[in-house]
Design an enzyme around this catalytic site. Structure first.
Site: not given
Ligand code: GLN
Length: 212
Positions: A85, A182, A184
């Site tokens: 992410c 995610h 994890e």
């Molecule tokens: N929206 C976040 C970003 O742009 C990422 C969100 C996340 O890691 N769950 O950094």
């Protein structure tokens, strides 16, 4: 003895640590997990996880700690990495926010992908979905998407590991894996196991992958 580093400046560090320790235990692997906050720790690890969180914070903190270049150098030299992410956003060659556009946030820029941040909308648009990830076997993988990005473009060396509907949600370029979800945050540790296998085998890759 494997040394897995988790970039320890912001984000879900603990969850990645537990997932890696679980795989090490079930595979009977000797190893340890350490948080990377400075150059010193960086030089002793065999692979790096960049967790989810907030990419502007993570990028800003690694920049202010003088870690951008040292991490980039290790990745160009083949050190495996897993970015989830926000971690994927930090690895991407280019990123922009769906609403506010390109904020020129500091990133590593080592992976040949273009990523749109907050692509599905705000926190309340977070969701879960069952994913097909063929390299992990036939069983579906539960994807947890939290203010997730989407991968809108990939370079020719980038392999798509999974798609959800039409969007790419997991990619691999050389020894680097990126997911928009995610892994994890679920009990299923197959993706972390796959990452450890890359570290163990350190599959040789042609380099450089992407030079800024
Ligand atoms: N929206 C976040 C970003 O742009 C990422 C969100 C996340 O890691 N769950 O950094």
């Amino acid at each position: 003895m494997l040394r897995v580093g988790i970039l320890g400046v912001q984000g879900d560090i603990e969850e990645h640590t537990l997932s890696i320790l679980k795989v090490m235990k079930s595979n009977g692997l000797k190893g340890e997990v350490l948080q990377v906050k400075s150059n010193g720790e960086l030089s002793s690890i065999d692979g790096l996880i960049i967790p989810g969180g907030e990419s502007t914070n993570i990028g800003g903190l690694i920049s202010s700690r003088g870690l951008l270049k040292p991490i980039r150098d290790r990745l160009y030299n083949g050190m495996p990495a897993l970015g989830t992410c926000a971690g994927l956003i930090v690895l991407a060659k280019k990123c922009y926010d769906r609403v506010v556009g390109d904020k020129s946030q500091p990133t590593l820029g080592v992976m040949d992908v273009v990523v749109e941040r907050n692509s599905y909308g705000r926190q309340k648009e977070s969701f879960e979905a069952d994913l097909d990830i063929p390299i992990l076997g036939a069983e579906k993988f539960r994807g947890v998407f939290i203010r997730a990005p989407t991968i809108v473009d990939i370079g020719s060396n980038v392999k798509v590991l999974s798609r959800l509907n039409d969007s790419i949600v997991a990619v691999q370029e050389g020894n680097i894996i990126g997911t928009t979800f995610h892994p994890e945050l679920v009990e299923d540790t197959r993706l972390h196991r796959y990452f450890l296998e890359i570290i163990e085998g350190n599959i040789p890759q042609s380099k450089p992958r992407f030079l800024p």
